[in-house]
Design an enzyme around this catalytic site. Structure first.
Site, PDB file in Angstrom:
ATOM      1  N   GLY A  46      -7.124  27.540  23.722  1.00  0.00           N
ATOM      2  CA  GLY A  46      -8.016  27.949  24.909  1.00  0.00           C
ATOM      3  C   GLY A  46      -8.345  27.183  25.738  1.00  0.00           C
ATOM      4  CD  GLN A  51     -11.980  22.709  27.594  1.00  0.00           C
ATOM      5  OE1 GLN A  51     -11.649  23.619  28.209  1.00  0.00           O
ATOM      6  NE2 GLN A  51     -11.608  21.635  27.461  1.00  0.00           N
ATOM      7  CB  CYS A  94     -12.150  20.239  22.946  1.00  0.00           C
ATOM      8  SG  CYS A  94     -12.432  20.206  24.585  1.00  0.00           S
ATOM      9  CG  HIS A 136     -14.000  25.082  21.673  1.00  0.00           C
ATOM     10  ND1 HIS A 136     -14.031  24.365  20.549  1.00  0.00           N
ATOM     11  CD2 HIS A 136     -13.639  24.472  22.333  1.00  0.00           C
ATOM     12  CE1 HIS A 136     -13.614  22.320  21.417  1.00  0.00           C
ATOM     13  NE2 HIS A 136     -13.374  23.364  22.520  1.00  0.00           N
ATOM     14  CD  GLU A 137     -11.745  27.222  24.428  1.00  0.00           C
ATOM     15  OE1 GLU A 137     -12.182  27.179  25.472  1.00  0.00           O
ATOM     16  OE2 GLU A 137     -10.923  26.498  24.164  1.00  0.00           O
ATOM     17  CG  HIS A 140     -15.605  23.612  26.594  1.00  0.00           C
ATOM     18  ND1 HIS A 140     -15.808  22.662  26.694  1.00  0.00           N
ATOM     19  CD2 HIS A 140     -14.957  24.303  26.160  1.00  0.00           C
ATOM     20  CE1 HIS A 140     -15.013  22.211  26.391  1.00  0.00           C
ATOM     21  NE2 HIS A 140     -13.883  22.893  25.775  1.00  0.00           N
TER      22      HIS A 140
HETATM   23 NI    NI Z   1     -12.723  22.762  24.251  1.00  0.00          NI
END
Ligand code: NI
Length: 172
Positions: A46, A51, A94, A136-137, A140
């Site tokens: 992902g 990012q 990550c 997790h995403e 972010h």
């Molecule tokens: Ni990540």
């Protein structure tokens, strides 16, 4: 469609709360294309827009490397509307933290309401790796990173690695 450099831990964009996407326009589509190209190139599960340095509420998930029936999923302005009480431990990595992998405890199931590239809102109820990567995403987009879920002991153990990454980010 372009492969973008992945932002490494230490860059302040990773701690910013991302902005909602007001309209799914050409710019949004280019952003999603860039995320897809960058994730394919990096080989992760992902990738969230911050990012690649874009503080907007978009992430993509591609579990096809672990499940051939999966295809790329795009999440725009996602909201997790339910998290199960039951939690499971799964190892996470990550792309903004190269070389760091840790077992993390999170809810087993989530329900997420999001908008797709076609502008339509939909709700998914998922478990397993999809639920894990969504959490997790989604973190972010709120400036939350997987190290925030580490125990104090684990954090102390990876401190040296984190400092190295910060230096890498400062030098790039
Ligand atoms: Ni990540």
């Amino acid at each position: 469609m372009a492969v973008k450099p992945i932002v490494i831990y230490g860059d302040p964009v990773l701690r910013r709360k991302a902005d909602e996407i007001a309209e799914i326009d050409r710019e949004t589509k280019i952003l999603v294309d860039d995320l897809i190209a960058t994730l394919k190139n990096a080989g992760g599960l992902g990738l969230a827009a911050p990012q690649i340095g874009v503080s907007k509420k978009v992430f993509i998930i591609d579990l096809s490397s672990i499940d051939l029936t999966e295809s790329i999923k795009v999440f725009i302005n996602p909201r997790i509307i339910y998290s199960s009480e039951n939690e499971v431990v799964i190892e996470e990595g990550c792309l903004s933290f190269p070389g760091i992998f840790q077992r993390i405890q999170r809810p087993e199931k989530v329900k997420v309401t999001t908008t797709g590239l076609d502008g339509k809102e939909f709700t998914l109820e998922v478990s397993g790796m999809l639920a894990r990567t969504i959490q997790h995403e989604n973190d972010h987009l709120n400036g939350v990173l997987f190290i925030d879920h580490f125990s104090p002991l684990t954090r102390a153990l990876v401190k040296g690695k984190l400092n190295k990454l910060k230096k890498m980010a400062a030098a790039s």
